[in-house]
Each structure stands twice: as C-alpha cells, then as structure tokens.
Design an enzyme around this catalytic site. Structure first.
Site, PDB file in Angstrom:
ATOM      1  N   THR A  49     -10.270 -19.678  28.548  1.00  0.00           N
ATOM      2  CA  THR A  49      -9.518 -18.918  27.555  1.00  0.00           C
ATOM      3  C   THR A  49      -9.269 -17.526  28.124  1.00  0.00           C
ATOM      4  O   THR A  49      -9.715 -17.201  29.226  1.00  0.00           O
ATOM      5  CB  THR A  49     -10.335 -18.726  26.260  1.00  0.00           C
TER       6      THR A  49
ATOM      7  N   GLU B 196     -15.859 -17.413  40.256  1.00  0.00           N
ATOM      8  CA  GLU B 196     -14.903 -17.335  41.360  1.00  0.00           C
ATOM      9  C   GLU B 196     -13.446 -17.227  40.896  1.00  0.00           C
ATOM     10  O   GLU B 196     -12.661 -16.488  41.462  1.00  0.00           O
ATOM     11  CB  GLU B 196     -15.082 -18.560  42.271  1.00  0.00           C
TER      12      GLU B 196
ATOM     13  N   ALA C  76      -7.973 -16.451  41.484  1.00  0.00           N
ATOM     14  CA  ALA C  76      -7.696 -17.860  41.200  1.00  0.00           C
ATOM     15  C   ALA C  76      -8.482 -18.726  42.181  1.00  0.00           C
ATOM     16  O   ALA C  76      -9.698 -18.742  42.145  1.00  0.00           O
ATOM     17  CB  ALA C  76      -6.213 -18.153  41.241  1.00  0.00           C
TER      18      ALA C  76
ATOM     19  N   LEU D 273      -8.776 -18.363  45.481  1.00  0.00           N
ATOM     20  CA  LEU D 273      -9.237 -17.728  46.733  1.00  0.00           C
ATOM     21  C   LEU D 273     -10.747 -17.503  46.712  1.00  0.00           C
ATOM     22  O   LEU D 273     -11.296 -17.067  45.711  1.00  0.00           O
ATOM     23  CB  LEU D 273      -8.544 -16.374  46.924  1.00  0.00           C
TER      24      LEU D 273
ATOM     25  N   ASP E 289      -4.599  -6.117  33.514  1.00  0.00           N
ATOM     26  CA  ASP E 289      -5.212  -7.329  34.041  1.00  0.00           C
ATOM     27  C   ASP E 289      -5.788  -7.092  35.446  1.00  0.00           C
ATOM     28  O   ASP E 289      -6.911  -7.480  35.756  1.00  0.00           O
ATOM     29  CB  ASP E 289      -4.136  -8.415  34.067  1.00  0.00           C
TER      30      ASP E 289
ATOM     31  N   LYS F  90      -9.726  -7.183  36.972  1.00  0.00           N
ATOM     32  CA  LYS F  90     -10.173  -7.849  38.198  1.00  0.00           C
ATOM     33  C   LYS F  90     -10.867  -6.847  39.117  1.00  0.00           C
ATOM     34  O   LYS F  90     -11.899  -7.140  39.726  1.00  0.00           O
ATOM     35  CB  LYS F  90      -8.979  -8.470  38.936  1.00  0.00           C
TER      36      LYS F  90
ATOM     37  N   GLY G  42      -1.052 -18.933  38.773  1.00  0.00           N
ATOM     38  CA  GLY G  42      -0.540 -20.230  38.357  1.00  0.00           C
ATOM     39  C   GLY G  42      -1.668 -21.150  37.956  1.00  0.00           C
ATOM     40  O   GLY G  42      -2.758 -21.097  38.519  1.00  0.00           O
TER      41      GLY G  42
END
Ligand code: ADP
Ligand code: ASP
Ligand code: MG
Length: 873
Positions: free
Chosen positions: A616, A666, A671, A673, A738, A742, A856
């Site tokens: 989510t 991770e 994503a 990587l 966003d 990160k 994606g």
C-alpha cells in the site's frame, strides 16, 4: 436381547473421537475436508466440533456491545454471521439443507432478540453470555451432520447438554465426570454400535442443576427451554475438553484433535520460528504445557484422560496422513530433558515482603486463602528461602483486586511493620520450560538461566514446580519472545524428533494492498503456483521453485483468504474485478472487514512461516506492528512506515528485532534495484559508506530526459501520465516528497538522525501552482514550458544536463534539481531508469554505481519478490 448387545463393551467397539477446531472449520471447503476425513476412517467414531474460526469472538463481541446499550450496530454482523453459516451449508452439503437453513435462521433471530433485550437491561450475566455463544458450536454441529448425511454417512446431531454435565460456574464450567460418563455412555454407545456417527457440539455442556434452575425454577420445562437456560461453556478452547471427556466416558481407542498445526510443537510457532513437531510426549508434559498457556490445548483438556491409556493425537488438518503428536503415557525422547516451552502473557507479580515475616506462621496460607476466596487463580509461586518474601503471579486484570484484598488481610501486620506492604508489578509474562526428563538431569535450571543471561534478558522471578517437570520464570512482557527463543536454542529443541522440521512446506503470503503492485505480485506468484511459465518467464521461474504461496489479499474494505493458497484462477478473477474498481469484500469469497480485523482473522490460522507484504502507500504502521506481533515476517514496498518520525521507525525495527522477525525493505527505494543489499555487503566487507547519491524517481527521470531531448515540459509530463508513470496528481511526483522519503530511508542506513522535516526538498511545482485544482494545474502547465526549455538549454551549453538528485550523508540530506556534467554518472541516465551511487572509503574516487529500471508495478513487484524469497529461504 442380552444387555451386552445393547451396551456393547466400548473397548471392543474401539471408538475414536475426532475433534475439529475452529481453524479447521473456517469455510465450506474445510467442512468438505472434515467430511472426507471422517468418511475415510473405519472405526466407530464420534465427531466433536468447534464453531467456525472467529465465530465465538464475534458472538462475544456482539453480546458485550449489546449490554453496553448498542444493539443496532450488531444487526449487520448477525446478518453476516447467518450468511456465513448458510454459505458453508450450501457449499458443504448438496442436499438435506432445508432444515439446517431454518435452524440457522431461527438461531440468528433468537440472537437478535436476545441482544435487543440485553441493550434494554444493560446487563450481561455469564449465563446469558454462555447461551449466546453456544449457538456457534451448535450450528456448526448441525451443519456438519447435514454435510455428512449428504455424503452418505450416517450421522446424528447429539446436543452437548445431553452428554456433557458440569458443576458450573457459567463461563468456565468444570465437568462433572461421573454424570458425564454415565450419560455419554448411555446415549452414544448404542449409536456407535449401530454404525451411526454422533456429532456433538464442543465447548458446552449442561449447567449445574441448581444453577440451571436458579431463579427460573421450571419444573417441567420444555426441552428447548431447558437447553436454552441450562447451557454452560467450558472456557475458551473448551472443545478440546469435550473431546477428552467423551473419550474417557467411552473408553475410546484414541482421541484425535485436528488442528491447523502439524502437531504439538516445541513452542508456539508464531513466537519461535524454528519450533518442531514433538513426535510423542507424556500426558503430564502436555498437561503442564496446556496449563501454562500453550494455546494449542485447553488448560484442563488432559485431566479426563489422566491415568487412562487413551492416547490423544494432535493432528494436522492440512495433512490427514501425517503422524502429528501422540500424547500418551509412554516415555520417549529421553535425550531431551526439556521438550517444550509455553508462555502466558498479561501477568502481574505480587510480592508480600517484610522482615517481620520470618517465623510468623501462616502468612503464605493466609495469602493464598484470601486470593482463593476472591476467585483469583495464582499461576506461579516463589518463596525466598529466607522467608522474607512470597512472590506470586496473577492475571493482570486481577492484580488490583488481589493487592487490595491482601492489604486488608494483613492490615495489622503492615501497621506493626512485620510486613512492608503488598507490592504489585504488571506488564509481565510467565514462561514454562517443560520436560519429564528434567527430574533426572542436573543443571537444567542453570542452562535455562545461562541462556537468558546470554540473551541479556532480565529475570523477574523464578519457580520450580514441585512436579519437577517444569521450571517457570517471569520476565517483562517485551522479553517473552526472546526468552523463549533463547531457551529453545539452548536445549536444541529445533532438533527434536530426529530433525523432522516443523517448518512449513509453504511460505504463506498475505498481501496488504491489492493495487497495481499487489496484482502484479499475485500474478507472478500464481504463475509459480500453477507451475506454468508465464510471460514473465524469469520471475515465474523463481516463484515456482520457491515455497511462496499466496493465501490472502487485504484491501481497505475486506479480504479474501484461502489457507490452502488462492488458486491462480481465483487470483486472475479477483485481479480483473479489482481493476474495474470493485473491492475485495464484494467479490466471491471476499469478506468485509477493516484491515486490522482481517489480519486478526488470518492470525487465527497457523499459517506456514507467514509473510505480510505491504504494497500500500498508506500509514500502515499499526498493521505492520500487528503482523509482527502475530508472528509474521514483513516485506515492505510501502515507504511510509520507515520514512516517518524517527522514533516511530526505530521502534518498528526494534519491535521486529524483539519479535525475532524480519522486516525487509528493499523495494522501498529503488524498486527492484539491490540498494540495501549492496549497502549491506559493503558494510559487511568492512567498507564505510560516506555518501549515497541517486536519481530515485522514474517519473522525474523520464520527464527530464525528455526535456533534454527538446520536448516541452508539459508534453513530457503529459506523456509520462499517459504511460502510467505518475501518481494520479503528477504534482505528487514533481513536489519531490516521494524522493525525499526515499532519501530519508537511505539516510537512516547511514545513521542520519533527523526527522522528515530535516530533509531539504526542492519542489518542481511553482509556488503559485501548488494550490490549484488538478485540472487547473494541468491546463496551466504550458506556462512553465519556456522556463524549462531555457534551463535545459543553459545546461546543455555547458556540456551538462538537468537531473533530480538526492544527496545523502550521515549529516545532511537534500533532494533537488542539479546540473550534472559528463563526469557525473547521472549524466548518461535514460528514461525511467534509477541510479544510485555509493561513495565509500574504498570507492572514494569512482563511486560504486547501480543502475536499472526503478519504477513501475512489474519491477517493484520483482523487488518485493526478492525480499520474499530471502525470507522464505
Ligand atoms: P483449534 O482450532 O483446535 O481450536 P487452537 O487454535 O486452539 O486450535 O490451537 C492451535 C494454535 O495453537 C496454533 O494455531 C498455534 O498458533 C498455537 N500454538 C501455541 N503453542 C503451540 C504449540 N506448542 N504447538 C502447536 N501450536 C501452538
Ligand atoms: N469456539 C470456542 C472458542 O473459540 C471453543 C473452541 O474453539 O474450542 O474458544
Ligand atoms: Mg482451541
């Protein structure tokens, strides 16, 4: 006819008792399995059933709310309950359902009426409560009788009040062994002899006669009234006890308790992941474990069979051919002086202490007498040898009462200074270390306490049971998991049974969130499950080889669950419907529930090494905590739980640590990587990471490389929206929030001690456009094109280009637009690719760079899958 034929010797009949627990009766498929299991046996048998999973809790909740004056909010729940029974009935019995359907309706009607009168009375007696919950088991038994009948098995419903007699009290009645023996033999033997299978609701029995008649005094009460007024429950989990009571009465050949675990394990599998099945244990050991909180058996379940040679088997419902655990009078596994552990939480420790106690007779006796009269049960007692204190544990809820009562009892002694006072400390848990071989072994206690010391666990109190098959100790509730793991390890219990691991054959995965990423993941897993090689060949392959199995998906309004794994066909149908905007609650097999309730319902099942995968973008921290507490490992794609206030994310990591669970992250940053992986390897090899820089937004990367190629900013963003790269409102991407999250997650890897507000984020949304409605913002996008083209051209003139870069060190985190030249690794970055550069002691001049698709659903799902594979090992 000789009496022998009417009452044939039960031994010769060789009756088997089969008890099915709530988790084994969750839905129609489970009932069908029960029918299969019952059908394939050949001995005369009696079947005892619980209510379907969650029903007892639901009924108790309804009663409680009604008594608080709220009868309305229950209406929908009663409806759902009735529907659940009806659905099971339809799915489990092909014919003969009419009568049972009517019974379900009658029972739900009665429930509704009962609850409205409770709402008026605002009072809930334990007698009424027992009558309310009794329908859970009764309907379950009626339903199974019908299902057996429809499958051609001769079965008959026998109400528990006809065969199980108790001495009260309501709410937790003690069985009356003599009356039960007589009644059960009289009624059930002839049925068994005639080849008919009695189906008996568990958990309940006839109330004590004077309690039953009590204020009602029906002399010739109608049968139904008698049952209504005279039903008492045997305490939570009481169906186990019903089974052993009947086993005893009929001198059964064996008793099988079918559960959702492979057997009785060396410890609660939700707390100790490497718990193993114990092939056989002595009935006294099992009784001790049950008494000390092992949730797998009712605390008093083994009393009826003590001293009788009736073996009890705890068997896995999921695998009818597996051996499970034999509980009997044999003694095996002598190499293991300690066989298992159990724990009871919610305990308080009371201490009566004082110098003047020395030599004063009767303090202990008076203490326990006083508590006994208050109906407070004491589970652990330790008296120091100098007699200066008596220390004992009671349930937390009773601590206050116990303390008040004892303060009163010893008022004189306290006044005279012989007793200092009554001290109470809550927030504790008792752990019992159990094994019949302890008596003959030296140094067991020393090993237990050495293991705890090594794990840095503080022991609050110790007691060795007089039976010498139990050492118990009290620790702070937060340490109870770690304490069990430490002792489990010290006695090498993970090797019990010759190494047959209790590790589940599957890693059961629960998806929190069924959006794009969740569905992509479900698809990959379904391909793995069906063994088909999907288009996504590689991922399909890795999932296929793994033990991963998707058992549930939860969205905001409900969930779907199949303990045997959601079949690929079902997953595909759910995905298709969900894509059209339906919620899981509305779909076939879906149940309405809040995510927290859904998780609680799932946690009632012993899932195999369960993982919760959070895909989510919500504030899901409370759910993650709940999952960790329920013994789940957690894999996050969701950034929020670890990018909020520092104290919160640290507490979450600490909780995972103390629960012995993994929390893998991770997919939160790059994503698919391997960013965390690389960081870990660098650190493990002795390197020091000084700085992490990265282009961490696929969307911004795409837009900026398009602008670099000469496209206008508005056109580039429009294209990104078309391709589904952006959030619904693209300002969520452009604002940099966003990326800031990160960056903060990466910063915390480097011990950045700041808060979200300490991250310097440069937004690409001009101040004047921040407050506009989405449409107005999009309409005015072209206004800023010229500005962007100018910036891009200026950079180009210098042999450079524009990138949105996060720069992270231990002391500072900034996120914003940068002009990077050819020397920078980011210069050559294309499209939605992400890139992360680690500057370390070893890679100081040329940072270590990782590049790859960073956005994606498919790549994110792949990243999540990697973490899941790591967990499932
Ligand atoms: P039932 O469905 O028969 O009522 P329970 O839910 O009461 O079964 O008991 C099974 C549960 O007990 C398992 O799901 C497991 O999580 C828990 N449990 C706690 N300790 C143990 C243990 N030592 N061995 C097996 N299961 C345990
Ligand atoms: N249904 C009851 C309970 O949940 C009894 C049982 O399952 O044994 O406690
Ligand atoms: Mg139970």
């Amino acid at each position: 006819m000789s009496p022998k034929k009417v009452f044939p010797n039960a031994r010769r009949l060789g009756i088997e008792i089969h008890k099915f627990g709530g988790a084994s009766l969750a839905d129609a498929a489970a009932f069908r399995r029960v029918v299969e299991i019952v059908k394939t046996r050949t001995a005369p048998r009696i079947v005892v059933v619980s209510a379907p999973a969650g029903v007892t809790d639901a009924l108790l909740g309804l009663a409680k709310r009604a008594a608080a004056g709220d009868a309305e909010s229950g209406a929908k729940e009663i409806d759902d309950l009735g529907t659940r029974y009806l659905e099971i009935l339809r799915g489990a019995a092909r014919r003969g359902t009419k009568e049972v359907a009517a019974e379900i309706a009658r029972s739900m009607d009665e429930l509704e009426r009962l609850l409205s009168s409770l709402a008026v009375l605002k009072e809930l007696t334990s007698r009424t409560r027992d009558f309310i919950v009794s329908r859970g088991e009764r309907l379950s038994a009626r339903l199974l009788t019908a299902a057996l009948g429809a499958a051609g098995v001769r079965a008959r419903y026998v109400d528990a009040t006809e065969v199980i007699f108790t001495d009260g009290p309501f709410g937790g009645a003690s069985p009356n062994l003599m009356l039960t023996d007589l009644a059960a033999r009289k009624l059930l033997r002839p049925l068994c002899a005639a080849g008919i299978i009695p189906v008996v609701p568990g958990f309940i029995g006839a109330a004590k006669i004077d309690e039953r008649d009590g204020d009602h005094g029906h002399e010739h009460a109608h049968d139904n009234d008698r049952r209504a007024l005279g039903v008492a429950t045997l305490g939570r989990g009481g169906t186990d006890l019903t089974a052993t009571l009947l086993g005893r009465a009929l001198s059964a050949k064996e008793i099988s308790l079918w559960k959702d675990v492979p057997g009785l394990l060396t410890a609660d599998p939700r707390v100790v992941p490497d718990a193993r099945v114990i092939p056989q244990l002595h009935v006294r050991e099992a009784a001790e474990l049950a008494y000390f909180g092992a949730k797998v058996l009712h605390p008093r379940a083994l009393i009826p069979v003590a001293g009788r040679s009736i073996p009890v088997f705890v068997r896995p419902f999921a695998d009818a051919t597996a051996a499970g655990t034999e509980i009997s009078a044999r003694r095996t596994l002598d190499r293991y002086p300690v066989k298992a552990l159990s724990a009871v939480g919610g305990q308080a420790l009371l201490t009566v202490a004082g110098n003047g106690m020395l030599g004063v007779p009767g303090i202990a006796a008076r203490t326990f007498e006083a508590l006994h009269l208050q109906g407070i049960s004491v589970s652990l007692i330790s008296q120091s040898s100098s007699e200066q204190s008596i220390c004992f544990s009671v349930p937390e809820g009773a601590a206050r009462r116990a303390r008040d009562r004892l303060t009163e009892e010893f008022r004189d002694q306290i006044a005279r200074g012989e007793i200092d006072g009554i001290d109470s400390r809550s927030g504790l848990a008792t752990v019992a270390v159990v094994g019949i071989g302890m008596a003959g072994h030296l140094g067991i206690a020393a090993r237990v306490f050495a293991a705890l010391a090594e794990a840095k666990i503080n022991i609050v109190a110790i007691a060795q049971g007089s039976s010498e098959l139990n050492i118990s100790f009290v620790v702070a509730a937060k340490d109870v998991g770690a304490a069990q793991r430490a002792v489990h390890g010290a006695f090498q219990l993970s090797k019990i049974g010759g190494g047959a691991a209790a590790r589940a054959a599957h890693t059961d995965t629960v998806l929190l969130g069924f959006g794009q990423i969740g569905r992509a993941l479900a698809k990959i897993m379904a391909q793995g499950q069906s063994g088909k090689n999907g288009k996504n060949g590689q991922d399909g392959k890795s999932a296929r080889k793994s033990k991963l199995r998707l058992v549930a998906a939860i969205d905001r309004r409900g969930f779907v669950f199949d303990p045997n794994g959601l079949p690929p066909r079902v997953v595909a149908a759910l995905s298709a419907a969900k894509e059209k905007g339906k919620s899981l609650a509305e779909l076939p097999g879906g149940r309405a529930a809040t995510p927290a309730d859904a998780l609680a319902a799932l946690a009632e099942h012993a899932l195999g090494d369960p993982i919760l995968v959070d895909v989510t973008a919500d504030e899901s921290t409370p759910l993650i905590r709940q999952a960790l507490g329920a013994g789940m490992d957690v894999v996050l794609a969701n950034k929020r739980p670890i990018s909020g206030p520092r104290a919160e994310s640290e507490a979450l990591l600490a909780l995972a640590e103390s629960a012995g669970r993994r929390l893998l992250t991770e997919a939160t940053v790059g994503a698919g990587l391997p960013i965390f992986d690389t960081h870990r390897k660098l650190v493990e090899s002795g390197d020091r990471v000084l700085k992490i820089e990265g282009c961490l937004s696929g969307t911004l990367g795409f837009v900026l490389t398009e602008v670099e190629k000469g496209r206008s900013f508005s056109a580039a963003l429009g294209r990104a929206m078309e391709l589904g790269y952006t959030e619904p409102d693209p300002r969520d991407d452009l604002s940099g929030v966003d990326v800031g999250r990160k960056a903060l997650i990466l910063g915390r890897l480097l011990a950045f001690a700041g808060e979200p507000a300490d991250v310097a984020v440069e937004s690409l949304v001009p101040a004047a456009m921040k407050a506009l409605p989405r449409e107005a913002f999009l309409a005015r996008l072209a206004d800023i094109d010229a500005d962007w083209s100018r910036r891009a051209a200026a950079a180009k003139a210098k042999g450079a280009t524009l990138r949105y870069v996060a720069t992270v060190t231990k002391d500072r985190i900034s996120v914003g637009l940068k002009v990077v030249d050819r020397a920078s690794p980011f210069y050559g970055l294309k499209g939605t690719d992400n890139q992360v550069a680690f500057t370390t002691s070893r890679y100081r001049k040329n940072p270590l760079v990782i590049t790859g698709p960073g956005a994606g659903p498919a790549v994110t799902a792949a990243g999540v899958l990697n973490d899941m594979l790591r967990v499932s090992g």
